[in-house]
Motif scaffolding. Sequence first.
Motif, PDB file in Angstrom:
ATOM      1  N   PRO A   1      75.549 168.763  47.056  1.00  0.00           N
ATOM      2  CA  PRO A   1      74.234 169.407  47.206  1.00  0.00           C
ATOM      3  C   PRO A   1      73.275 168.999  46.095  1.00  0.00           C
ATOM      4  CG  PRO A   1      75.792 170.946  46.262  1.00  0.00           C
ATOM      5  CD  PRO A   1      76.564 169.696  46.562  1.00  0.00           C
ATOM      6  N   ARG A   2      73.059 167.702  45.963  1.00  0.00           N
ATOM      7  CA  ARG A   2      72.283 167.156  44.858  1.00  0.00           C
ATOM      8  C   ARG A   2      71.259 166.146  45.379  1.00  0.00           C
ATOM      9  NH1 ARG A   2      74.873 164.412  39.359  1.00  0.00           N
ATOM     10  NH2 ARG A   2      73.013 164.659  38.074  1.00  0.00           N
ATOM     11  N   PRO A   3      70.107 166.606  45.828  1.00  0.00           N
ATOM     12  CA  PRO A   3      69.133 165.694  46.448  1.00  0.00           C
ATOM     13  C   PRO A   3      68.540 164.679  45.493  1.00  0.00           C
ATOM     14  CG  PRO A   3      68.197 167.883  46.140  1.00  0.00           C
ATOM     15  CD  PRO A   3      69.660 168.008  45.843  1.00  0.00           C
ATOM     16  N   ALA A   4      68.587 164.936  44.189  1.00  0.00           N
ATOM     17  CA  ALA A   4      68.035 163.958  43.247  1.00  0.00           C
ATOM     18  C   ALA A   4      68.742 162.617  43.333  1.00  0.00           C
ATOM     19  CB  ALA A   4      68.113 164.502  41.818  1.00  0.00           C
ATOM     20  N   MET A   5      69.981 162.615  43.861  1.00  0.00           N
ATOM     21  CA  MET A   5      70.711 161.356  43.975  1.00  0.00           C
ATOM     22  C   MET A   5      70.058 160.407  44.978  1.00  0.00           C
ATOM     23  SD  MET A   5      73.023 161.345  41.725  1.00  0.00           S
ATOM     24  CE  MET A   5      71.674 162.085  40.797  1.00  0.00           C
ATOM     25  N   PHE A   6      69.292 160.950  45.917  1.00  0.00           N
ATOM     26  CA  PHE A   6      68.575 160.065  46.839  1.00  0.00           C
ATOM     27  C   PHE A   6      67.557 159.213  46.090  1.00  0.00           C
ATOM     28  CE2 PHE A   6      69.687 163.585  49.863  1.00  0.00           C
ATOM     29  CZ  PHE A   6      70.581 162.845  50.621  1.00  0.00           C
ATOM     30  N   LEU A   7      67.068 159.724  44.961  1.00  0.00           N
ATOM     31  CA  LEU A   7      66.090 158.969  44.188  1.00  0.00           C
ATOM     32  C   LEU A   7      66.692 157.714  43.579  1.00  0.00           C
ATOM     33  CD1 LEU A   7      64.202 161.867  42.359  1.00  0.00           C
ATOM     34  CD2 LEU A   7      63.584 160.702  44.485  1.00  0.00           C
ATOM     35  N   THR A   8      68.013 157.716  43.356  1.00  0.00           N
ATOM     36  CA  THR A   8      68.626 156.499  42.812  1.00  0.00           C
ATOM     37  C   THR A   8      68.528 155.347  43.795  1.00  0.00           C
ATOM     38  OG1 THR A   8      70.828 157.137  43.630  1.00  0.00           O
ATOM     39  CG2 THR A   8      70.220 157.846  41.400  1.00  0.00           C
TER      40      THR A   8
END
Length: 545
Positions: A413-420
């Motif tokens: 549940p970590r949407p910031a990983m899509f930014l990678t």
Amino acid sequence: MNELPTPARTTAPPTVAAVDAFDRLSFLGWRWGLAAIVAGLAVSFFLFGYALIYWRNADMDFMVVYNALVLNDGKPQRFFDHTAYISILSVQYWFRLLHGIGLLDAWTLSAMPPAADTAGFDAAMTSAVRAGRVLALLTATGCVLIFAGLIRCVVRDRRIAMLATFAFAFSGGVAVHSRILRSELVAACPVIFALLILIVAGRRASGARPLTMAAAAALCVIGLENKVQAILLIGALPIVTLPFGSGTGASVAFWRDSSVRWLAALVAAAAALAAVTAAWPIIATGFDRALLDAAQFRPLLLGRFGIYQAALLILTGGCMVAYAAIWRVSVAETMASMFAMAAGASIALLALNFEYSASNVIAVANPLEKMLSFADAGTADAEIASGPWGMLSLLNGIGSVLARYTFVLHPSPRPAMFLTWLIVPLIILAWSRGERLAAVQALLLLLAAIGIDTLTVRRGLKSEYFIFTDPLVILACAVLLESLNDLRLHKWAYPIGATLFVLHIAVGQAEAVKYATKRSGPQSICEWNRHYLPLLPLPWCPVRP
């Protein structure tokens, strides 16, 4: 019938204006955008946090609430694991405030009904836990607004700042901490704010810049006082900030040419000496070998305490000297900044005197030893090795971290990983375009996030820990988007941005929905109730002598 020839076109066809993805994604503007973000946090809180049964998130709701009740009863704090010091104090005074205005009856331990009165206990504990959760929402909202103000100073484009604020507000870490009482938010955010302050100070020189450095150092210590895990983020700051200077950040005339610049540095040295002298009893207690042995702390390196703390101080000083050489900061200002940071850190240490406990002091002074005292067996083995080669085994989790960063190989549940998915190709693009400073800045931020996550993956890299590294990923993306500003006009910019926008909300709230729909009971709390809540028996736990 004669047909006239068609006249040749003499004007060019009208061009279609390019769509600005930043404008469309931040269509509410700055003020209304912030209002919408705050409203979204509130909606999520009341749907998935406030209304939950009081024992659903007992770890750490119960621990923080219990210690606030105990302190309000005049009894000593019990919870020292990591250490939640600021969180417990804030809830303690929050309960006092609510009781003072007639909104909370269960504000001390003695005011709690006995476990035998199940209905009364449930009602009192519900009101106390919900009051604590409201404070968690207010704290998270305040952190989001402070982040918004600081990121607005870091990036020139207000739309990018708004998108970064949205990504931070609905990241997995903030989503967790906005509805339950945890120690990580109050630990990570001060250090993140210190990083942003250092970036702003490096780009905009002023005569008072050493005071800014003092504030950054104080924020780092405050974060460490709430959770020892913040030391990992603090250790990354000296290196991460190195490429964030600018030509406009060179020392002003006061620090270069003024005849009183060395007098100002001497005043800073005197302030540092006074602050360190005032904090010395705390520092000495933190390295008291008898207390460390009683707490079963074992030295991390070479059989001695204080080695990595000294190494961190040397690293910080070395990076400050390197920064001064790269970005033309004068010797006088550099020295004054070093003294100011020592003063700021020492003053922040004095906060431990508000509710003094030697257990808190030794944990803050020896954060890595404290972390290893409740780490898994593999990490403990590395600590037993007690040397640099033993610590290398901690890097075995790098594969797991990289898998999590792909999201596909290890969903979370970590949407910031899509930014990678954006950051890596944008770093390559920025480097190829000659925007090498931005590429280096983003790369260091990403590597710092990966390094910190690698060290915390031993604890499962739970959603509560995302708050330590998600802001680094978000900042890296913001830096790249600002340097590659023309990408906002690309035909795929808006579809990609809108997709990430939706995924960020959906994935970020996944953990909240999971906890709201759980059906398990509170019996598992009985496993640690006696240890963490010794004076608060629970109705569903068996009574033991």
